[in-house]
Each structure stands twice: as structure tokens, then as C-alpha cells.
Design a protein around this motif. Structure first.
Motif, PDB file in Angstrom:
ATOM      1  N   VAL A   1       0.854  -1.186   0.000  1.00 55.06           N
ATOM      2  CA  VAL A   1       0.000   0.000   0.000  1.00 55.06           C
ATOM      3  C   VAL A   1       0.888   1.233   0.000  1.00 55.06           C
ATOM      4  CG1 VAL A   1      -1.904   1.185   1.147  1.00 55.06           C
ATOM      5  CG2 VAL A   1      -1.653  -1.300   1.407  1.00 55.06           C
ATOM      6  N   SER A   2       0.788   2.051  -1.041  1.00 54.44           N
ATOM      7  CA  SER A   2       1.538   3.303  -1.103  1.00 54.44           C
ATOM      8  C   SER A   2       0.826   4.329  -0.236  1.00 54.44           C
ATOM      9  CB  SER A   2       1.621   3.807  -2.545  1.00 54.44           C
ATOM     10  OG  SER A   2       2.298   2.863  -3.331  1.00 54.44           O
ATOM     11  N   VAL A   3       1.561   4.926   0.720  1.00 55.01           N
ATOM     12  CA  VAL A   3       0.890   5.839   1.652  1.00 55.01           C
ATOM     13  C   VAL A   3       1.328   7.283   1.509  1.00 55.01           C
ATOM     14  CG1 VAL A   3       0.201   4.102   3.332  1.00 55.01           C
ATOM     15  CG2 VAL A   3       2.451   5.121   3.504  1.00 55.01           C
ATOM     16  N   GLY A   4       2.540   7.595   1.195  1.00 55.07           N
ATOM     17  CA  GLY A   4       2.996   8.937   0.863  1.00 55.07           C
ATOM     18  C   GLY A   4       2.675  10.083   1.817  1.00 55.07           C
ATOM     19  N   THR A   5       1.444  10.171   2.358  1.00 57.97           N
ATOM     20  CA  THR A   5       1.067  11.258   3.264  1.00 57.97           C
ATOM     21  C   THR A   5       0.616  10.678   4.602  1.00 57.97           C
ATOM     22  OG1 THR A   5      -1.272  11.267   2.646  1.00 57.97           O
ATOM     23  CG2 THR A   5       0.217  12.611   1.286  1.00 57.97           C
ATOM     24  N   MET A   6       0.602  11.517   5.610  1.00 55.24           N
ATOM     25  CA  MET A   6       0.139  11.079   6.931  1.00 55.24           C
ATOM     26  C   MET A   6      -1.331  10.674   6.880  1.00 55.24           C
ATOM     27  SD  MET A   6       2.399  10.808   9.218  1.00 55.24           S
ATOM     28  CE  MET A   6       1.482  10.802  10.733  1.00 55.24           C
TER      29      MET A   6
ATOM     30  N   GLU B   1       7.490   4.795   2.673  1.00 57.68           N
ATOM     31  CA  GLU B   1       6.422   5.136   1.728  1.00 57.68           C
ATOM     32  C   GLU B   1       5.330   4.078   1.602  1.00 57.68           C
ATOM     33  OE1 GLU B   1       6.221   8.118   0.083  1.00 57.68           O
ATOM     34  OE2 GLU B   1       7.966   8.714   1.272  1.00 57.68           O
ATOM     35  N   THR B   2       5.487   2.926   2.264  1.00 54.18           N
ATOM     36  CA  THR B   2       4.520   1.845   2.076  1.00 54.18           C
ATOM     37  C   THR B   2       4.199   1.120   3.377  1.00 54.18           C
ATOM     38  OG1 THR B   2       6.196   0.169   1.617  1.00 54.18           O
ATOM     39  CG2 THR B   2       5.336   1.367  -0.283  1.00 54.18           C
ATOM     40  N   ILE B   3       3.053   0.460   3.357  1.00 50.61           N
ATOM     41  CA  ILE B   3       2.699  -0.531   4.371  1.00 50.61           C
ATOM     42  C   ILE B   3       2.522  -1.839   3.604  1.00 50.61           C
ATOM     43  CG2 ILE B   3       1.015  -1.312   6.059  1.00 50.61           C
ATOM     44  CD1 ILE B   3       0.288   1.544   6.633  1.00 50.61           C
ATOM     45  N   ILE B   4       3.135  -2.894   4.102  1.00 47.98           N
ATOM     46  CA  ILE B   4       3.079  -4.199   3.437  1.00 47.98           C
ATOM     47  C   ILE B   4       2.391  -5.171   4.388  1.00 47.98           C
ATOM     48  CG2 ILE B   4       4.440  -6.036   2.373  1.00 47.98           C
ATOM     49  CD1 ILE B   4       6.694  -3.671   2.318  1.00 47.98           C
ATOM     50  N   THR B   5       1.445  -5.945   3.846  1.00 49.80           N
ATOM     51  CA  THR B   5       0.692  -6.902   4.647  1.00 49.80           C
ATOM     52  C   THR B   5       0.384  -8.122   3.781  1.00 49.80           C
ATOM     53  OG1 THR B   5      -1.229  -7.083   6.140  1.00 49.80           O
ATOM     54  CG2 THR B   5      -1.557  -5.869   4.089  1.00 49.80           C
ATOM     55  N   PRO B   6       0.137  -9.294   4.380  1.00 54.67           N
ATOM     56  CA  PRO B   6      -0.221 -10.448   3.555  1.00 54.67           C
ATOM     57  C   PRO B   6      -1.449 -10.129   2.694  1.00 54.67           C
ATOM     58  CG  PRO B   6       0.256 -11.168   5.776  1.00 54.67           C
ATOM     59  CD  PRO B   6       0.223  -9.659   5.799  1.00 54.67           C
ATOM     60  N   TYR B   7      -1.465 -10.661   1.477  1.00 59.46           N
ATOM     61  CA  TYR B   7      -2.554 -10.365   0.561  1.00 59.46           C
ATOM     62  C   TYR B   7      -3.890 -10.874   1.101  1.00 59.46           C
ATOM     63  CZ  TYR B   7      -5.621 -10.229  -3.422  1.00 59.46           C
ATOM     64  OH  TYR B   7      -6.698  -9.981  -4.240  1.00 59.46           O
ATOM     65  N   ASN B   8      -4.890 -10.001   1.010  1.00 67.85           N
ATOM     66  CA  ASN B   8      -6.258 -10.313   1.398  1.00 67.85           C
ATOM     67  C   ASN B   8      -7.132  -9.530   0.424  1.00 67.85           C
ATOM     68  OD1 ASN B   8      -8.857  -9.715   2.596  1.00 67.85           O
ATOM     69  ND2 ASN B   8      -8.066 -10.521   4.526  1.00 67.85           N
ATOM     70  N   SER B   9      -7.925 -10.231  -0.383  1.00 75.09           N
ATOM     71  CA  SER B   9      -8.706  -9.564  -1.433  1.00 75.09           C
ATOM     72  C   SER B   9      -9.724  -8.576  -0.869  1.00 75.09           C
ATOM     73  CB  SER B   9      -9.408 -10.594  -2.321  1.00 75.09           C
ATOM     74  OG  SER B   9     -10.306 -11.385  -1.557  1.00 75.09           O
ATOM     75  N   VAL B  10     -10.334  -8.901   0.264  1.00 73.13           N
ATOM     76  CA  VAL B  10     -11.313  -7.998   0.885  1.00 73.13           C
ATOM     77  C   VAL B  10     -10.619  -6.712   1.333  1.00 73.13           C
ATOM     78  CG1 VAL B  10     -12.894  -7.719   2.838  1.00 73.13           C
ATOM     79  CG2 VAL B  10     -12.818  -9.896   1.589  1.00 73.13           C
ATOM     80  N   LEU B  11      -9.458  -6.852   1.950  1.00 74.60           N
ATOM     81  CA  LEU B  11      -8.700  -5.682   2.391  1.00 74.60           C
ATOM     82  C   LEU B  11      -8.254  -4.848   1.191  1.00 74.60           C
ATOM     83  CD1 LEU B  11      -7.387  -4.022   4.632  1.00 74.60           C
ATOM     84  CD2 LEU B  11      -5.438  -5.598   4.538  1.00 74.60           C
ATOM     85  N   ALA B  12      -7.822  -5.500   0.125  1.00 67.43           N
ATOM     86  CA  ALA B  12      -7.383  -4.771  -1.072  1.00 67.43           C
ATOM     87  C   ALA B  12      -8.510  -3.897  -1.612  1.00 67.43           C
ATOM     88  CB  ALA B  12      -6.904  -5.755  -2.136  1.00 67.43           C
ATOM     89  N   VAL B  13      -9.722  -4.437  -1.699  1.00 66.44           N
ATOM     90  CA  VAL B  13     -10.873  -3.679  -2.185  1.00 66.44           C
ATOM     91  C   VAL B  13     -11.167  -2.511  -1.246  1.00 66.44           C
ATOM     92  CG1 VAL B  13     -13.365  -3.797  -2.594  1.00 66.44           C
ATOM     93  CG2 VAL B  13     -11.867  -5.591  -3.480  1.00 66.44           C
ATOM     94  N   GLN B  14     -11.131  -2.773   0.056  1.00 62.32           N
ATOM     95  CA  GLN B  14     -11.418  -1.722   1.034  1.00 62.32           C
ATOM     96  C   GLN B  14     -10.408  -0.577   0.914  1.00 62.32           C
ATOM     97  OE1 GLN B  14     -11.273  -3.048   5.105  1.00 62.32           O
ATOM     98  NE2 GLN B  14     -12.228  -1.197   5.876  1.00 62.32           N
ATOM     99  N   LEU B  15      -9.137  -0.893   0.762  1.00 62.57           N
ATOM    100  CA  LEU B  15      -8.104   0.142   0.644  1.00 62.57           C
ATOM    101  C   LEU B  15      -8.276   0.939  -0.645  1.00 62.57           C
ATOM    102  CD1 LEU B  15      -5.094  -1.934   1.978  1.00 62.57           C
ATOM    103  CD2 LEU B  15      -6.149   0.036   3.118  1.00 62.57           C
TER     104      LEU B  15
ATOM    105  N   GLY C   1      -9.300   5.153  -1.691  1.00 58.80           N
ATOM    106  CA  GLY C   1      -8.482   5.962  -2.595  1.00 58.80           C
ATOM    107  C   GLY C   1      -6.999   5.685  -2.498  1.00 58.80           C
ATOM    108  N   LEU C   2      -6.632   4.575  -1.864  1.00 59.46           N
ATOM    109  CA  LEU C   2      -5.215   4.246  -1.700  1.00 59.46           C
ATOM    110  C   LEU C   2      -4.737   3.365  -2.850  1.00 59.46           C
ATOM    111  CD1 LEU C   2      -5.310   3.505   2.115  1.00 59.46           C
ATOM    112  CD2 LEU C   2      -4.468   5.573   0.995  1.00 59.46           C
ATOM    113  N   GLU C   3      -3.512   3.593  -3.253  1.00 58.56           N
ATOM    114  CA  GLU C   3      -2.910   2.801  -4.328  1.00 58.56           C
ATOM    115  C   GLU C   3      -2.351   1.513  -3.736  1.00 58.56           C
ATOM    116  OE1 GLU C   3       1.027   3.037  -7.097  1.00 58.56           O
ATOM    117  OE2 GLU C   3      -0.028   4.919  -6.712  1.00 58.56           O
TER     118      GLU C   3
END
Length: 143
Positions: free
Chosen positions: A86-91, A113-127, A131-133
Motif C-alpha cells: 500500500v503506497s501511503v505517501g502522506t500522513m 512510503e509503504t505498508i506491506i501486509t499479507p494479501y487479502n482480497s477484501v482488504l485490497a478492495v477496502q483500501l 483511494g489508496l494505491e
């Protein structure tokens, strides 16, 4: 062979090169990220040796030396698995991502610049809805 404690770190060894050969023979036990936190495991190394791990305390980290005999070592390596980057770039984005990932009780690795977590499709959609990349990568994960 039963391993009861970590005997060192790979980074502590002098892995100098002489005529193209390393000083040490390295045997690997390859673990998933969630196996790093288990104190009791039965695994097979990359050369087919069966080992048991029964740690008295703590947990494993990439590069831990489980056994050393002369110039032969058995080390811990983490296998590549699907992770969500997850690219976070800003606070603001960091806060949004941390809140969403925290609600899922997922482990994280945090970089500048990033947060890394195990892949989870539900979480990916939520992020993505926030508006997060996000990007899915296959790489070792060791929170």
C-alpha cells in the motif's frame, strides 16, 4: 535433529569469497511468514534433511542460524508469498491504511512510503475504496 535455540545470525558470519567459493556451506529451512512465530515446527531443509524446531523462547527471524557445525550452517529463510503493498505517501493515507489494516488484525511491515501486509482480497478492495494505491507482489514477508 532437534533445534532448541538460535545459535547466531547469518549477518555475523564472515562470508568472504576465495576463488569463487564461499567459506560456508549454507543449508536453508524455508518458512512462511506465519511459521516464523511458531516455537514448535517440523520442517525439511532445501537439501532434504528433516529437522524439528522446539524453541525454548522467542521466535525465528530471517537469517537466524539454527545449527552450525564447522563451516556448515542451517539458516532460516522466508519464502516469497503474495503481499499487498500500500503506497501511503502522506500522513492522511498512512492513517487510513493503518486503520483499515488494523481492523483486520493483519501483521504489517512499514517502510517510509509503504505498508506491506499479507494479501487479502477484501482488504485490497477496502483500501482501494479509500483511494489508496495498492499493488500485489510476490516476495518474502517478515513482520
Amino acid at each position: 535433529m532437534i533445534i532448541h535455540q538460535v545459535v547466531g545470525k547469518l549477518a555475523e558470519l564472515n562470508l568472504g569469497h576465495h576463488h569463487g567459493n564461499t567459506d560456508f556451506t549454507i543449508e536453508r529451512v524455508i518458512l512462511s511468514w506465519d511459521e516464523l512465530h511458531k516455537r514448535i515446527l517440523r520442517k525439511t531443509t532445501d537439501v532434504g534433511r528433516e529437522i524439528g524446531i522446539q524453541l525454548e523462547n522467542g521466535h525465528l527471524h530471517p537469517g537466524d542460524i539454527l545449527h552450525r557445525e564447522g563451516k556448515h550452517v542451517i539458516i532460516v529463510e522466508v519464502k516469497a508469498e503474495a503481499v499487498l503493498v500500500v503506497s501511503v505517501g502522506t500522513m492522511r493515507n498512512m492513517g487510513l491504511a493503518a486503520h483499515a489494516i488494523g481492523n483486520m488484525h493483519a501483521p504489517v511491515e512499514i517502510t517510509a512510503e509503504t505498508i506491506i501486509t499479507p494479501y487479502n482480497s477484501v482488504l485490497a478492495v477496502q483500501l482501494q475504496k479509500l483511494g489508496l494505491e495498492t499493488q500485489v507482489e510476490n516476495r518474502p514477508f517478515a513482520p
